[in-house]
Design a protein around this motif. Structure first.
Motif, PDB file in Angstrom:
ATOM      1  N   HIS A  21      33.954 -47.232  30.139  1.00 48.54           N
ATOM      2  CA  HIS A  21      33.832 -45.972  29.400  1.00 48.54           C
ATOM      3  C   HIS A  21      33.627 -46.248  27.914  1.00 48.54           C
ATOM      4  CE1 HIS A  21      34.479 -43.147  32.604  1.00 48.54           C
ATOM      5  NE2 HIS A  21      35.643 -43.685  32.957  1.00 48.54           N
ATOM      6  N   VAL A  33      23.705 -46.467  31.118  1.00 46.83           N
ATOM      7  CA  VAL A  33      24.777 -45.520  31.439  1.00 46.83           C
ATOM      8  C   VAL A  33      24.786 -45.216  32.931  1.00 46.83           C
ATOM      9  CG1 VAL A  33      25.628 -43.169  31.041  1.00 46.83           C
ATOM     10  CG2 VAL A  33      24.830 -44.554  29.117  1.00 46.83           C
ATOM     11  N   ARG A  34      23.629 -45.191  33.562  1.00 49.81           N
ATOM     12  CA  ARG A  34      23.563 -44.991  35.012  1.00 49.81           C
ATOM     13  C   ARG A  34      24.271 -46.137  35.761  1.00 49.81           C
ATOM     14  NH1 ARG A  34      19.750 -41.310  37.014  1.00 49.81           N
ATOM     15  NH2 ARG A  34      18.420 -40.354  35.409  1.00 49.81           N
ATOM     16  N   SER A  77      28.046 -45.661  35.273  1.00 53.73           N
ATOM     17  CA  SER A  77      28.554 -44.580  36.109  1.00 53.73           C
ATOM     18  C   SER A  77      28.744 -45.028  37.557  1.00 53.73           C
ATOM     19  CB  SER A  77      27.592 -43.386  36.050  1.00 53.73           C
ATOM     20  OG  SER A  77      28.046 -42.333  36.871  1.00 53.73           O
ATOM     21  N   ASN A 114      32.405 -45.357  39.438  1.00 46.77           N
ATOM     22  CA  ASN A 114      32.617 -44.577  40.660  1.00 46.77           C
ATOM     23  C   ASN A 114      32.881 -45.447  41.879  1.00 46.77           C
ATOM     24  OD1 ASN A 114      32.292 -42.095  39.373  1.00 46.77           O
ATOM     25  ND2 ASN A 114      30.071 -42.077  39.687  1.00 46.77           N
TER      26      ASN A 114
END
Length: 222
Positions: A115, A185-186, A189, A193
């Motif tokens: 993050h 950023v993809r 993420s 997750n």
């Protein structure tokens, strides 16, 4: 014994600072490709002492970014656009493996680092700060390496990442940072997750994007 351990840790931190500082000078072309410098000049420039700077030089020489020439100085590696394609091809499978492992093994603690890397990258985009973007990119690489728990792959890919950042700075830094950050950023993420399949897919897309940029740089330089 405690004093010896403390001294050792302090030396390691100084050595890492010297490496990061010298690596940045090479990546951002402040030490121009193909130029020749000396250990003394680098020691004076970094102001971190002979031993840590010498260790940093040796490390960068092993990574192929410098060449130590006895009695003739230290040569900075040349920068040929065609080599960027080779670097990306060598990185791709390793990056995908590391990202998938990071997604599989991600914890609440390691997610915090991802993050932070994403936020730092987004801040760099907003500020249009190329140097901050490069730092965030390296921060992300380090986070993935640590989360993947695969020091063997991480050790091999790290020099390739440095070479790639150097090429990107030379050929892409004046372009849209937002475009470059979006795919990173993809990847973040997907890892956070815990989606191993998506992490591999998004990393593959990132490598393909970089390869297209490398191919464009080669065409322009031909």
């Amino acid at each position: 014994m405690t004093s010896l351990v403390t001294d050792s840790l302090r030396q390691e931190r100084v050595a890492e600072r010297a490496y990061r500082a010298l690596e940045q000078l090479v990546v951002t072309l402040q030490l121009p490709p193909g130029s020749v410098t000396t250990e003394g000049i680098l020691i004076e420039r970094l102001a971190l002492g002979r031993t840590p700077v010498r260790e940093a030089i040796q490390r960068l020489a092993w990574e192929g970014l410098m060449e130590v020439r006895p009695r003739a100085g230290i040569a900075i590696a040349p920068l040929n656009a065609t080599d960027w394609i080779k670097v990306i091809d060598a990185r791709s499978s390793l990056e995908i493996a590391l990202a998938k492992a990071a997604a599989r093994l991600v914890t609440a603690e390691t997610a915090v680092r991802f993050h932070e890397a994403a936020l730092n990258m987004q801040r760099a985009v907003v500020a249009n700060d190329v140097m901050a973007y490069l730092e965030a990119d390296k921060e992300l690489d380090t986070a993935i390496a640590n989360a993947s728990d695969n020091p063997f792959a991480a050790r091999v890919v790290a020099p390739l990442q440095t070479h790639s950042r150097r090429f990107w700075f030379r050929y892409q830094a004046e372009r849209n940072l937002a475009y470059a950050a979006e795919q990173h950023v993809r990847v973040i993420s997907a890892i956070v997750n815990g989606d191993e399949k998506a992490a591999g897919k998004e990393t593959d897309a990132l490598m393909r994007m970089l390869r297209k940029q490398a191919e464009a740089a080669f065409r322009l330089s031909s």
